[in-house]
Every structure is written in structure tokens, then in C-alpha cells.
Design a protein around this motif. Structure first.
Motif, short mmCIF file in Angstrom:
data_model
loop_
_atom_site.label_atom_id
_atom_site.label_comp_id
_atom_site.label_asym_id
_atom_site.label_seq_id
_atom_site.Cartn_x
_atom_site.Cartn_y
_atom_site.Cartn_z
N ASP A 33 15.03 11.28 39.32
CA ASP A 33 14.66 9.92 38.90
C ASP A 33 13.69 10.02 37.74
O ASP A 33 12.74 10.79 37.78
CB ASP A 33 14.01 9.16 40.06
CG ASP A 33 13.85 7.69 39.72
OD1 ASP A 33 14.65 6.87 40.20
OD2 ASP A 33 12.93 7.34 38.95
N ARG A 41 12.31 -3.54 42.81
CA ARG A 41 12.65 -4.32 41.61
C ARG A 41 12.91 -5.79 41.91
O ARG A 41 12.58 -6.66 41.12
CB ARG A 41 13.89 -3.68 40.95
CG ARG A 41 13.99 -3.88 39.47
CD ARG A 41 15.10 -3.04 38.89
NE ARG A 41 14.93 -1.62 39.12
CZ ARG A 41 14.15 -0.81 38.40
NH1 ARG A 41 13.52 -1.29 37.35
NH2 ARG A 41 14.03 0.47 38.70
N ASP A 268 23.74 -1.09 40.98
CA ASP A 268 24.03 -1.74 39.70
C ASP A 268 24.75 -0.83 38.71
O ASP A 268 25.36 -1.31 37.75
CB ASP A 268 22.71 -2.19 39.03
CG ASP A 268 22.11 -3.41 39.70
OD1 ASP A 268 22.65 -3.86 40.72
OD2 ASP A 268 21.08 -3.90 39.19
C1 FAD Z 1 13.13 -9.66 38.26
C2 FAD Z 1 14.28 -9.33 39.12
C3 FAD Z 1 14.53 -10.08 40.25
C4 FAD Z 1 15.59 -9.77 41.08
N1 FAD Z 1 15.76 -10.51 42.21
C5 FAD Z 1 16.69 -10.15 43.09
C6 FAD Z 1 16.79 -10.85 44.34
O1 FAD Z 1 16.08 -11.82 44.58
N2 FAD Z 1 17.72 -10.42 45.21
C7 FAD Z 1 18.52 -9.34 44.97
O2 FAD Z 1 19.31 -8.95 45.84
N3 FAD Z 1 18.47 -8.68 43.80
C8 FAD Z 1 17.57 -9.06 42.85
N4 FAD Z 1 17.48 -8.38 41.66
C9 FAD Z 1 18.47 -7.33 41.36
C10 FAD Z 1 18.11 -6.02 42.04
O3 FAD Z 1 16.78 -5.67 41.78
C11 FAD Z 1 19.07 -4.93 41.56
O4 FAD Z 1 20.38 -5.34 41.87
C12 FAD Z 1 18.74 -3.61 42.25
O5 FAD Z 1 17.52 -3.12 41.76
C13 FAD Z 1 19.84 -2.55 42.03
O6 FAD Z 1 19.49 -1.39 42.73
P1 FAD Z 1 19.90 0.07 42.19
O7 FAD Z 1 19.44 1.05 43.21
O8 FAD Z 1 21.30 0.08 41.77
O9 FAD Z 1 19.10 0.25 40.85
P2 FAD Z 1 17.48 0.22 40.52
O10 FAD Z 1 16.79 -0.47 41.62
O11 FAD Z 1 17.44 -0.31 39.18
O12 FAD Z 1 17.14 1.77 40.58
C14 FAD Z 1 17.60 2.66 39.61
C15 FAD Z 1 16.74 3.91 39.63
O13 FAD Z 1 17.29 4.85 38.73
C16 FAD Z 1 16.27 5.41 37.91
N5 FAD Z 1 16.89 5.70 36.61
C17 FAD Z 1 17.41 4.80 35.73
N6 FAD Z 1 17.93 5.43 34.68
C18 FAD Z 1 17.74 6.75 34.90
C19 FAD Z 1 18.08 7.91 34.18
N7 FAD Z 1 18.73 7.85 33.03
N8 FAD Z 1 17.71 9.11 34.69
C20 FAD Z 1 17.06 9.19 35.89
N9 FAD Z 1 16.73 8.12 36.60
C21 FAD Z 1 17.08 6.92 36.12
C22 FAD Z 1 15.19 4.33 37.84
O14 FAD Z 1 13.91 4.91 37.61
C23 FAD Z 1 15.30 3.68 39.21
O15 FAD Z 1 14.44 4.30 40.14
C24 FAD Z 1 16.44 -8.67 40.79
C25 FAD Z 1 16.20 -7.89 39.65
C26 FAD Z 1 15.14 -8.20 38.82
C27 FAD Z 1 14.87 -7.35 37.61
#
Ligand code: FAD
Length: 377
Positions: A33, A41, A268
Motif C-alpha cells: 500500500d 474513506r 473501486d
Molecule cells: C468523500 C467520500 C465519501 C464517500 N461516501 C461513501 C458512503 O457514504 N458510502 C459508501 O459505501 N461509499 C462511500 N464512498 C466510496 C468509498 O469510500 C469507496 O467506494 C471505497 O473506498 C472503495 O474501497 P477500495 O478498497 O476499493 O479502495 P480505497 O478505499 O480507495 O483503498 C485503496 C487503497 O489502495 C492504496 N493504493 C492506491 N493506489 C495505490 C498504488 N498505486 N500502489 C499502492 N497502493 C495504492 C491506497 O493507499 C488505499 O489504501 C465515499 C468516498 C469518498 C471519497
């Protein structure tokens, strides 16, 4: 054997935690990460109005994991066929099986000036930057334009409007959401949209739907009809795109969440087509629920490869996107869909708080869960 998990967000942390339970002790679990931090988030917008909560929304991954090796590096290129990752510092990582969970990045759709002038809420420090940009508006009056009325846009607008109310400044602060779809947040159930629209309106937020942003310059936003809207602060919340490391698009994965022979994807970073052929929304709760499916499928492949790799592969688990409801906060207010009911006011705030605290407690961040409840009281 090495299993690599890329990303420590909702999806990646969940995958690693499940793998710790299911994989034999001699299989290495390696989580890469770029920040080394689990960012909560979906609650980041809270830190715009309550900067003191920012700390409890950023938890070091090492505190949440056991035997997993937490590797703080940024992946720049991921070869999902070869099982090979290249990092920003030029180093490399080879792995046998993997999970791509590096989330998404803000999308600007080539709109002239949007990236240069728009503040985004994506990383941990962004809430503080948005708050800082809002302070002169709070003091001197003016207009904040939020580009995009998705979950991020409406929740950011809600925090700013409530912050203005708390400072007796709502008379001279105007918050406008510009959204090209016909309703906010796009894609949600119509009754939920109506309740959110009502909450935004009673918070004094001007919601302009059917309005496409075509350009942004230092003090005004251009909209499709050739008109302009002046702003004092511009926040861009127009959407997401896939991570650069996998080609800047969100590769589509089927219900098994399998992206290649050796790599799975969740959250995502990918577009998940579930068991019923539906595209799962890019949300925290879908990422959380995809994680155990990825971990289970990796565990099955590990077992298969270590026993009789020449036999047929085991059947893989499949993800189904059951609609478990939604919660959206509009500053101090909230809207929640629980089963067939739409809740507003204190009941919805209660649901949102319980869901957030439940997640934190589940991942072992108990003091952060308590802090979350305390902040909401
Ligand atoms: C302001 C805001 C409000 C939101 N509200 C809601 C809500 O109310 N309800 C809801 O369900 N969803 C909500 N969301 C959406 C939700 O936060 C995302 O859908 C969720 O974070 C996706 O999870 P993930 O694990 O795919 O990615 P993330 O949570 O984005 O995690 C990705 C991880 O990968 C790491 N990373 C990224 N790129 C790299 C790289 N190149 N190399 C190494 N590490 C990397 C990052 O450091 C991070 O730790 C909201 C988002 C935001 C920004």
C-alpha cells in the motif's frame, strides 16, 4: 508461495484479514500500500467540519493485521498475467497469486481546468485542504461550487453548509452542486434521491441538475449552455476512473472476481459484474463484501496448486450484490435506506453512526469506533 494484496482499503484490508485466517502458515501474505495506512474513506468528508476526527480515520495497517507483511510502496505497473509488480521506486515484486484492490482515482474527463482548479476529496489530507480553502468564504462570504452530485459531492456540500450554519455564516455563503444527471446522487433509488434532495435543500444547498460542466478557470465554471458560474472555491467530485497501475480503466471482472489466471480484483479498482449480471456500485460496502469472496477463491487456488495442480481447478465462490441499503450524511443530518424504509433525521444519523462504528470495530479499530460514536453525539 507468495500471495500479494495490492491496496489496503476496504477491499484489500478485508482480503488480507480473511487470508490470515484461511491460508497455511507457510504461505506469505504480502500487502502493498502506498500510504501504509487504512483510510476510512467513506467518512473522510466528516473531517472537513470536524478536523479532530481526521486522525481516527487513518489507521496504520500494521495495527490491523497480524502475520501479513505490510509493504509501503506505490505500484506503478501490475502485470496480472505474469504475477509481477513494478513499484514507483523501480523495485519489483513477484507473486504467485494476487488481489488488485488499489481503489480508483478522481476522473476529470478531459474537462479543461477541472484538475488544475478543483480540490478533490480522495486522500487523507484532502479534507483539511478543502476546509482551509473554505475559511475565506466563511469569513468574507462567497460561493462554493461542487462539481458532481454523487456520494462525495453531496456529502462534501452537506459538511460545508453545516459548517457555515455553525458559524452563523449561511446568509452570505452559497453552496451550489452542479450535476449533469437529472437527480442526485445519480444511480440511487428514486425515493432515496428525493429524500437526499430534500435534506440538501433544507441545508440551504442549491442543487442544479441537468447541468454539465464544460470548463473550469481560476474563478468561474463554464456550463454546457455557454453560461458561466463564478465561484470562490471549487470542489471537483465528478467521478472516478481506474487506477493508473492497471491502465487507468476499471477492468471488468465476473462474479468470481477473477481478473486473470492468478489475480483477482475487488473494490473501486475493478468493475464487478455480480452473479445476477448487475454492475456493483463502487462503494465501501460492496468492497467490504467482495473481500471474503476474493480471499476464499485465493485460498481454494492455493490448496489446489499445493495438492494436485494437474487436476481440474476447484469451483470458485461468486459474489452477489444484495442491496443492503444506503446511508448518506448531509452535514449533521442523514438519509438512510433500510429495507423498504427511507429514514431521515436522527434515525438516519443513528443508522449511519452504527454502520460506521460497526465497521471500525469489525476491523479491530475499537478506539476509533468509540471516537466515531462520540463525534456523532
Ligand atoms: C468523500 C467520500 C465519501 C464517500 N461516501 C461513501 C458512503 O457514504 N458510502 C459508501 O459505501 N461509499 C462511500 N464512498 C466510496 C468509498 O469510500 C469507496 O467506494 C471505497 O473506498 C472503495 O474501497 P477500495 O478498497 O476499493 O479502495 P480505497 O478505499 O480507495 O483503498 C485503496 C487503497 O489502495 C492504496 N493504493 C492506491 N493506489 C495505490 C498504488 N498505486 N500502489 C499502492 N497502493 C495504492 C491506497 O493507499 C488505499 O489504501 C465515499 C468516498 C469518498 C471519497
Amino acid at each position: 508461495m507468495r500471495v500479494a494484496v495490492f491496496g489496503g482499503g476496504y477491499a484489500g484490508l478485508g482480503v488480507a484479514r480473511h487470508l490470515e485466517q484461511s491460508l497455511p502458515a507457510d504461505v506469505e501474505i504480502h500487502l502493498v500500500d502506498e500510504s501504509g495506512i487504512h483510510v476510512v474513506r467513506h467518512l473522510l468528508h466528516r473531517a472537513i467540519r470536524r478536523p479532530e476526527v481526521a486522525q481516527s480515520l487513518s489507521i496504520p495497517l500494521r495495527e490491523l493485521l497480524g502475520r501479513t507483511i505490510v509493504d509501503q510502496r506505490r505500484v506503478t505497473d501490475l502485470d496480472v498475467e505474469a504475477g509481477h509488480a513494478t513499484m514507483a521506486d523501480g523495485s519489483e515484486l513477484q507473486f504467485d497469486l494476487g488481489a488488485v484492490c488499489i481503489g480508483a482515482e478522481p476522473a476529470f474527463y478531459g474537462i479543461d481546468g477541472a484538475e488544475d482548479h478543483g480540490a478533490v476529496l480522495h486522500r487523507a489530507g484532502d479534507a483539511a485542504r478543502i476546509r482551509e480553502g473554505f475559511m475565506p468564504v466563511l469569513d468574507d462570504g462567497g460561493r462554493v461550487v461542487v462539481g458532481g452530485g454523487g456520494l462525495t459531492g453531496v456529502q462534501v456540500a452537506g459538511e460545508l453548509a453545516t459548517l457555515a450554519t455553525e458559524h452563523d455564516a449561511s446568509e452570505h455563503v452559497e453552496i451550489t452542486i452542479l450535476e449533469q444527471a437529472d437527480a442526485v446522487p445519480p444511480g440511487l433509488d428514486e425515493r432515496m434521491q428525493e429524500a437526499i434532495d430534500e435534506a440538501l435543500t433544507s441545508a440551504g444547498i442549491d442543487v442544479r441538475t441537468g447541468t454539465t460542466i464544460t470548463s473550469v478557470d481560476a474563478d468561474r465554471v463554464g456550463v454546457a449552455e455557454g453560461k458561466h458560474l463564478a465561484y470562490d472555491q471549487f470542489v471537483w467530485a465528478g467521478g472516478i476512473r481506474g487506477p493508473t497501475a492497471v491502465g487507468a480503466h476499471r477492468p471488468r471482472v465476473p462474479a468470481t472476481l477473477r481478473l486473470s489466471e492468478r489475480v483477482f480484483g475487488a473494490g473501486d479498482a475493478v468493475e464487478v459484474i455480480d452473479e445476477n449480471g448487475r454492475s456493483a456500485p463502487a462503494m465501501a460496502h460492496t468492497a467490504i463484501r467482495q473481500a471474503p469472496v476474493v480471499a476464499e477463491n485465493i485460498a481454494r487456488l492455493v490448496e489446489h496448486r499445493r495438492s494436485d495442480a494437474s487436476s481440474f481447478e476447484p469451483r470458485l465462490d461468486r459474489y452477489r450484490d444484495d442491496d443492503l441499503g444506503w446511508t448518506v450524511s448531509i452535514g449533521a443530518d442523514a438519509v438512510a435506506a433500510v429495507g423498504p424504509s427511507i429514514l431521515t433525521g436522527p434515525a438516519a444519523v443513528g443508522v449511519k453512526t452504527v454502520v460506521g462504528a460497526g465497521y471500525l470495530a469489525d476491523i479491530g479499530a475499537v478506539s476509533e469506533a468509540i471516537e466515531h460514536v462520540r463525534e456523532a453525539l
